[in-house]
Design a protein around this motif. Structure first.
Motif, PDB file in Angstrom:
ATOM      1  N   VAL A   1       6.361  -3.984   6.964  1.00  0.00           N
ATOM      2  CA  VAL A   1       5.610  -3.455   8.117  1.00  0.00           C
ATOM      3  C   VAL A   1       4.125  -3.649   7.798  1.00  0.00           C
ATOM      4  N   VAL A   2       3.668  -4.863   7.976  1.00  0.00           N
ATOM      5  CA  VAL A   2       2.488  -5.335   7.272  1.00  0.00           C
ATOM      6  C   VAL A   2       1.197  -4.615   7.658  1.00  0.00           C
ATOM      7  N   GLY A   3       1.008  -4.222   8.906  1.00  0.00           N
ATOM      8  CA  GLY A   3      -0.242  -3.583   9.298  1.00  0.00           C
ATOM      9  C   GLY A   3      -0.094  -2.137   9.696  1.00  0.00           C
ATOM     10  N   PHE A   4       1.008  -1.526   9.316  1.00  0.00           N
ATOM     11  CA  PHE A   4       1.343  -0.191   9.814  1.00  0.00           C
ATOM     12  C   PHE A   4       0.684   0.930   9.021  1.00  0.00           C
ATOM     13  N   ILE A   5       0.472   0.724   7.727  1.00  0.00           N
ATOM     14  CA  ILE A   5       0.078   1.847   6.878  1.00  0.00           C
ATOM     15  C   ILE A   5      -1.370   2.262   7.116  1.00  0.00           C
ATOM     16  N   GLY A   6      -2.250   1.296   7.466  1.00  0.00           N
ATOM     17  CA  GLY A   6      -3.592   1.686   7.838  1.00  0.00           C
ATOM     18  C   GLY A   6      -4.683   0.900   7.146  1.00  0.00           C
ATOM     19  N   PRO A   7      -5.948   1.064   7.612  1.00  0.00           N
ATOM     20  CA  PRO A   7      -7.067   0.285   7.088  1.00  0.00           C
ATOM     21  C   PRO A   7      -7.444   0.642   5.656  1.00  0.00           C
ATOM     22  N   GLU A   8      -6.952   1.760   5.142  1.00  0.00           N
ATOM     23  CA  GLU A   8      -7.206   2.084   3.741  1.00  0.00           C
ATOM     24  C   GLU A   8      -6.552   1.071   2.804  1.00  0.00           C
TER      25      GLU A   8
ATOM     26  N   GLY B   1       0.779  -1.221   0.000  1.00  0.00           N
ATOM     27  CA  GLY B   1       0.000   0.000   0.000  1.00  0.00           C
ATOM     28  C   GLY B   1       0.811   1.270   0.000  1.00  0.00           C
ATOM     29  N   SER B   2       2.125   1.166   0.202  1.00  0.00           N
ATOM     30  CA  SER B   2       2.935   2.385   0.314  1.00  0.00           C
ATOM     31  C   SER B   2       2.952   3.171  -0.993  1.00  0.00           C
ATOM     32  N   GLU B   3       2.941   2.475  -2.125  1.00  0.00           N
ATOM     33  CA  GLU B   3       2.956   3.179  -3.409  1.00  0.00           C
ATOM     34  C   GLU B   3       1.642   3.932  -3.638  1.00  0.00           C
ATOM     35  N   LEU B   4       0.528   3.302  -3.301  1.00  0.00           N
ATOM     36  CA  LEU B   4      -0.765   3.972  -3.468  1.00  0.00           C
ATOM     37  C   LEU B   4      -0.871   5.186  -2.562  1.00  0.00           C
ATOM     38  N   SER B   5      -0.349   5.068  -1.342  1.00  0.00           N
ATOM     39  CA  SER B   5      -0.406   6.205  -0.415  1.00  0.00           C
ATOM     40  C   SER B   5       0.413   7.386  -0.928  1.00  0.00           C
ATOM     41  N   ALA B   6       1.377   7.114  -1.813  1.00  0.00           N
ATOM     42  CA  ALA B   6       2.205   8.171  -2.405  1.00  0.00           C
ATOM     43  C   ALA B   6       1.754   8.543  -3.809  1.00  0.00           C
ATOM     44  N   ASP B   7       0.563   8.060  -4.210  1.00  0.00           N
ATOM     45  CA  ASP B   7       0.048   8.303  -5.559  1.00  0.00           C
ATOM     46  C   ASP B   7       1.053   7.851  -6.617  1.00  0.00           C
TER      47      ASP B   7
ATOM     48  N   TYR C   1       0.004  -3.647  13.936  1.00  0.00           N
ATOM     49  CA  TYR C   1      -1.243  -2.977  13.565  1.00  0.00           C
ATOM     50  C   TYR C   1      -1.302  -1.631  14.273  1.00  0.00           C
ATOM     51  N   THR C   2      -2.091  -0.728  13.712  1.00  0.00           N
ATOM     52  CA  THR C   2      -2.330   0.568  14.330  1.00  0.00           C
ATOM     53  C   THR C   2      -3.713   0.559  14.970  1.00  0.00           C
ATOM     54  N   ASN C   3      -3.966   1.523  15.829  1.00  0.00           N
ATOM     55  CA  ASN C   3      -5.196   1.494  16.619  1.00  0.00           C
ATOM     56  C   ASN C   3      -6.460   1.788  15.816  1.00  0.00           C
ATOM     57  N   HIS C   4      -6.326   2.279  14.577  1.00  0.00           N
ATOM     58  CA  HIS C   4      -7.516   2.538  13.775  1.00  0.00           C
ATOM     59  C   HIS C   4      -7.800   1.430  12.768  1.00  0.00           C
ATOM     60  N   ILE C   5      -7.056   0.323  12.848  1.00  0.00           N
ATOM     61  CA  ILE C   5      -7.299  -0.817  11.980  1.00  0.00           C
ATOM     62  C   ILE C   5      -8.154  -1.834  12.740  1.00  0.00           C
ATOM     63  N   GLN C   6      -8.945  -2.631  12.015  1.00  0.00           N
ATOM     64  CA  GLN C   6      -9.811  -3.621  12.658  1.00  0.00           C
ATOM     65  C   GLN C   6      -9.012  -4.905  12.943  1.00  0.00           C
ATOM     66  N   ALA C   7      -8.119  -4.791  13.895  1.00  0.00           N
ATOM     67  CA  ALA C   7      -7.279  -5.915  14.305  1.00  0.00           C
ATOM     68  C   ALA C   7      -6.925  -5.741  15.768  1.00  0.00           C
ATOM     69  N   ASP C   8      -6.439  -6.809  16.374  1.00  0.00           N
ATOM     70  CA  ASP C   8      -6.013  -6.718  17.768  1.00  0.00           C
ATOM     71  C   ASP C   8      -4.783  -7.599  17.983  1.00  0.00           C
ATOM     72  N   GLN C   9      -4.342  -7.670  19.234  1.00  0.00           N
ATOM     73  CA  GLN C   9      -3.109  -8.393  19.520  1.00  0.00           C
ATOM     74  C   GLN C   9      -3.209  -9.870  19.191  1.00  0.00           C
TER      75      GLN C   9
END
Length: 457
Positions: free
Chosen positions: A326-333, A291-297, A365-373
């Motif tokens: 960093v598999v769950g770091f970028i976000g739920p988008e 997702g890093s490429e999409l986040s950078a357009d 994972y980040t706190n705004h993603i639908q995942a937990d420990q």
């Protein structure tokens, strides 16, 4: 070329291989955000069917981003061993999968075909494999590397010790390192994400970590994850850096957003070889993430799995000591929930290992993603079974500087115990000399950071 399939009496036609690759992908919110995902489960199955029948030659001749438009594409294509490619070019993607999952296929046989695989071929076979397929084939592949110790040997599991601090406080960082060492982690690298991307600060943190490593004669590597140009300037100013780090993208435009290109990475590689403090021959560290490429357009309408595979095609030019997603770091988008994160983690480590690089993961994972420990621990268990080279670990699973959750220092002991894994061999011997490990078991000093304080005072 006809790209069509019928599923449940519904006819599906695709306009390009790029579209087939995107729609064959498992459900990812990043592909949906880009408008390139399959619109239904049936269309996804149809795309997988078409993809399975494509030949490796067809994928070679139509890279995801055209050769003339992108230096990552040119690097991947120009690096192919034509003799190996000629041997496998008429295989279909389905035949490649069957070769990989066959119980009679050996690690050596997989090694033999690696030089003939482009990143698009690797991404393609990934898309028609189940989670269990990915675990099975990853478990067959041993990719080792050496800087100041050896990573990736069969039966071992290593950890990056990540002692980040929200103010870059030297003593807080050193105490976090001491605690991590007391849990037996740090054999992959002691790596700090600095708050300030500054040459003086980078040098100060490298000197602090190197001082502790030298004091205790720890067979490991240090790294400060500032921008590659900052690290290079710090090294020119005398900073002791064992590994040079940089985030990578799978497109030229994505790397431009990171402020890098192949020419700069080549320069960094040569500087690390000449002036870095790692023994080598492997002294580069890269980080990626779907997702890093999409986040950078900068995605060029290419799906995030294929772009991720291209990151590994770029990374292997430098024979890195370690690469992690960093598999769950970028976000739920880009990865919406724990199910998508787990799938992406299995995909990434498989694709990295099949590319021939020493691959690990930040199962996070980040706190705004639908995942937990529990999701992250599930992924850690699956990837330990698969044979990933390393995980990132942080104090009590919570990185207070980057504000996200990952694996903890004490998870290392649990995973090693469940799967009968050991630290990197040189690091294991050192843990025994400092009374943290005895015959593979943690001693009473485990978890006690004061064990590494007295000699430092």
């Amino acid at each position: 070329m006809t790209l069509q399939s019928s599923i449940n009496e519904t006819h599906h036609t695709f306009d390009s291989i790029q579209e087939v690759l995107a729609k064959a992908n498992e459900k990812k919110t990043g592909d949906e955000l880009a408008g390139i995902a399959a619109e239904s489960a049936a269309e996804r199955v149809a795309a997988k069917d078409v993809l399975s029948r494509l030949t490796l030659k067809e994928l070679y001749e139509q890279p995801a981003i055209p050769y003339d438009d992108d230096e990552v594409t040119r690097l991947i294509i120009d690096s192919i061993d034509e003799t190996v490619y000629d041997h496998i070019k008429d295989w279909t993607v389905s035949q490649l999968r069957e070769f990989l999952v066959d119980s009679h296929t050996t690690e050596h046989e997989i090694e033999q075909i690696r030089p003939g695989l482009t990143s698009e071929m690797i991404a393609a076979v990934t898309k028609i494999m189940s989670n269990m397929d990915l675990i099975l084939v990853t478990s067959k592949m041993e990719v080792t590397a050496y800087c100041n110790n050896t990573i990736g040997k069969e039966g071992t599991l290593s950890f990056r010790l990540q002692p980040n601090d929200p103010t870059d406080d030297r003593e807080n960082i050193l105490n976090a390192i001491r605690e991590g060492l007391s849990y037996g982690v740090g054999d992959a690298v002691i790596g700090i994400n600095p708050v300030e991307d500054d040459v003086a600060q980078t040098k100060r943190l490298l000197e602090a970590t190197k001082g502790l490593i030298d004091e205790w004669e720890i067979p490991t590597q240090n790294c400060v994850l500032a921008h590659i140009t900052t690290q290079m300037e710090a090294i020119r100013n005398g900073a002791p850096a064992d590994l040079l780090f940089q985030s990578l993208a799978g497109s030229e435009k994505g790397n431009d957003e990171f402020g890098i290109d192949i020419e700069l990475l080549d320069e960094a590689y040569e500087l690390g070889k000449a002036a870095g403090t790692g023994d080598g021959p492997n002294f580069m560290y890269f980080e990626t993430g779907q997702g890093s490429e999409l986040s950078a357009d900068a995605a060029a309408s290419v799906d995030q799995v294929t772009l991720e595979a291209r990151c590994y095609g770029l990374a292997k030019r430098y024979d890195p000591f370690i690469v992690n997603t960093v598999v769950g770091f970028i976000g739920p988008e880009y990865l919406y929930d724990g199910k998508q994160v787990i799938r992406a983690g299995l995909e990434d480590v498989f694709m990295g290992q099949l590319s021939g690089i020493s691959m690990g993961i930040d199962a996070c994972y980040t706190n705004h993603i639908q995942a937990d420990q529990n999701d992250i621990e599930n992924l850690a268990v699956l990837l330990t079974a698969a044979g990933t080279n390393f995980f990132i670990s942080v104090p009590v699973s919570d990185d207070v500087m980057l504000n996200y959750q990952s694996n903890s220092f004490h998870d290392a002991s649990t995973l090693r115990e469940i799967f009968d894994k050991r630290p990197a061999p040189e690091f294991e011997s050192w843990l025994e000399t400092v009374d943290i490990l005895e015959e593979g078991e943690m001693t009473a000093h485990a978890g006690d950071l004061t064990h590494f304080v007295e000699a430092d005072q």
